[in-house]
Design a protein around this motif. Structure first.
Motif, PDB file in Angstrom:
ATOM      1  N   GLU A 294      -4.606  -3.072 -19.677  1.00 55.05           N
ATOM      2  CA  GLU A 294      -5.034  -2.403 -18.410  1.00 55.05           C
ATOM      3  C   GLU A 294      -3.935  -2.025 -17.359  1.00 55.05           C
ATOM      4  OE1 GLU A 294      -7.945  -4.534 -16.339  1.00 55.05           O
ATOM      5  OE2 GLU A 294      -9.324  -3.983 -18.037  1.00 55.05           O
ATOM      6  N   ALA A 295      -2.727  -2.839 -17.361  1.00 56.52           N
ATOM      7  CA  ALA A 295      -1.977  -2.900 -16.470  1.00 56.52           C
ATOM      8  C   ALA A 295      -0.637  -3.862 -16.656  1.00 56.52           C
ATOM      9  CB  ALA A 295      -2.259  -2.904 -15.018  1.00 56.52           C
ATOM     10  N   ALA A 296       0.498  -3.695 -16.060  1.00 56.77           N
ATOM     11  CA  ALA A 296       1.329  -4.862 -16.059  1.00 56.77           C
ATOM     12  C   ALA A 296       1.698  -5.228 -14.564  1.00 56.77           C
ATOM     13  CB  ALA A 296       2.814  -4.338 -16.495  1.00 56.77           C
ATOM     14  N   ARG A 297       1.673  -6.569 -14.446  1.00 51.29           N
ATOM     15  CA  ARG A 297       2.135  -7.215 -13.183  1.00 51.29           C
ATOM     16  C   ARG A 297       3.603  -7.365 -12.992  1.00 51.29           C
ATOM     17  NH1 ARG A 297      -1.399 -10.404 -13.160  1.00 51.29           N
ATOM     18  NH2 ARG A 297      -2.924  -9.669 -11.720  1.00 51.29           N
ATOM     19  N   ILE A 298       4.254  -6.835 -12.261  1.00 51.13           N
ATOM     20  CA  ILE A 298       5.696  -6.830 -11.824  1.00 51.13           C
ATOM     21  C   ILE A 298       6.228  -7.068 -10.474  1.00 51.13           C
ATOM     22  CG2 ILE A 298       8.049  -5.793 -12.062  1.00 51.13           C
ATOM     23  CD1 ILE A 298       6.971  -4.074 -14.183  1.00 51.13           C
ATOM     24  N   ASP A 299       6.606  -8.186 -10.182  1.00 53.32           N
ATOM     25  CA  ASP A 299       6.861  -8.943  -8.989  1.00 53.32           C
ATOM     26  C   ASP A 299       5.690  -8.718  -7.860  1.00 53.32           C
ATOM     27  OD1 ASP A 299       9.464  -8.958  -9.516  1.00 53.32           O
ATOM     28  OD2 ASP A 299       9.908  -6.977  -8.752  1.00 53.32           O
ATOM     29  N   GLY A 300       4.336  -9.248  -8.715  1.00 53.82           N
ATOM     30  CA  GLY A 300       3.227  -9.423  -8.022  1.00 53.82           C
ATOM     31  C   GLY A 300       2.346  -8.042  -7.736  1.00 53.82           C
ATOM     32  N   GLU A 301       2.983  -7.034  -8.276  1.00 52.92           N
ATOM     33  CA  GLU A 301       2.400  -5.608  -8.038  1.00 52.92           C
ATOM     34  C   GLU A 301       1.657  -5.204  -9.267  1.00 52.92           C
ATOM     35  OE1 GLU A 301       3.463  -1.224  -6.577  1.00 52.92           O
ATOM     36  OE2 GLU A 301       4.912  -2.885  -6.584  1.00 52.92           O
ATOM     37  N   LEU A 302       0.665  -4.543  -9.484  1.00 56.97           N
ATOM     38  CA  LEU A 302      -0.041  -4.238 -10.740  1.00 56.97           C
ATOM     39  C   LEU A 302       0.492  -2.660 -10.906  1.00 56.97           C
ATOM     40  CD1 LEU A 302      -3.733  -5.387 -10.893  1.00 56.97           C
ATOM     41  CD2 LEU A 302      -1.762  -6.265 -12.111  1.00 56.97           C
ATOM     42  N   LEU A 303       1.015  -2.623 -11.932  1.00 53.59           N
ATOM     43  CA  LEU A 303       1.506  -1.273 -12.184  1.00 53.59           C
ATOM     44  C   LEU A 303       1.044  -0.715 -13.752  1.00 53.59           C
ATOM     45  CD1 LEU A 303       5.358  -1.733 -11.318  1.00 53.59           C
ATOM     46  CD2 LEU A 303       3.611  -0.706 -10.039  1.00 53.59           C
TER      47      LEU A 303
END
Length: 230
Positions: free
Chosen positions: A138-147
């Motif tokens: 679905e997505a990738a979590r980077i520094d707490g943010e879903l991208l």
């Protein structure tokens, strides 16, 4: 008789201070040597040094483990249906169209066109898939943010997630052009292969699974082979 033995036989008030045993000096640490930097350029491998290995098959003669397979065709010809049929067969440990049995395994599916809730999951259910073994990217979590998932950036993270699952046998990317930006179609395919090789998906071990890539309907690539039969 050593000097130390003589001192031991003397009365306490006669004996001079006991000499200390000399410890050998520690060897000097070897000076650190910085690794030799290799010059930039093309890396070549001599054919005589290549270790020859047999092809491992998920579906004999059709789907090879650790290889990229391209589904190509005109719009509406069933490319997504075929890819989902692969996923259903692998997840349920079913049978391939030629009657061969398929060992059960987990499947990763990334789709830039269809919604898992109203399209992909219902179609997989109708095909008899084991939904417990199908995982939508679905997505990738980077520094707490879903991208949004980006193969050029997130392939290593996807490989780590597959290692946690432990038995991933198939990765479906639908369509390849949406997953990796670039034109013409040969560019995203080459970029995808480079990123998945860096992540280790094309090597042995966990994650060395077939990748089924569906060609975008607007792509001008003329390859019409369905799934890379050798």
């Amino acid at each position: 008789m050593s000097a130390l033995d003589v001192f031991d036989q003397m009365a306490p008030d006669q004996a001079p201070p006991r000499p200390k045993r000399q410890r050998p000096a520690a060897a000097a640490a070897a000076p650190s040597v910085a690794p030799l930097a290799l010059p930039d350029g093309v890396v070549l491998t001599r054919a005589s040094t290549v270790k020859v290995t047999p092809v491992r098959w998920l579906w004999q003669d059709w789907l090879a483990q650790g290889k990229v397979h391209l589904l190509a065709g005109a719009p509406g010809q069933g490319k997504t249906t075929i890819a989902l049929a692969f996923a259903a067969t692998v997840s349920a440990g079913g049978r391939w169209p030629d009657g061969r049995s398929c060992p059960p395994g987990d499947v990763l599916v990334w789709s830039g066109e269809d919604d898992p809730a109203d399209t992909l999951a219902p179609r997989l259910m109708a095909m008899g898939a084991n939904l417990e073994r199908v995982h939508f990217v679905e997505a990738a979590r980077i520094d707490g943010e879903l991208l949004p998932f980006d193969p050029a950036r997130d392939m290593l993270a996807l490989h780590a997630a597959a290692d946690q699952i432990g038995d991933v046998r198939l990765l479906v990317v639908d369509p390849i052009v949406s997953a990796t930006p670039g034109r013409p179609c040969a560019v995203p395919l080459m970029r995808f292969r480079c990123t998945e090789r860096r992540a280790g998906w094309s090597r042995g071990g966990t994650g060395a699974c077939p990748k089924v890539l569906k060609k975008h309907r607007r792509c001008s690539l003329k390859t019409m082979s369905i799934f890379g039969k050798s």
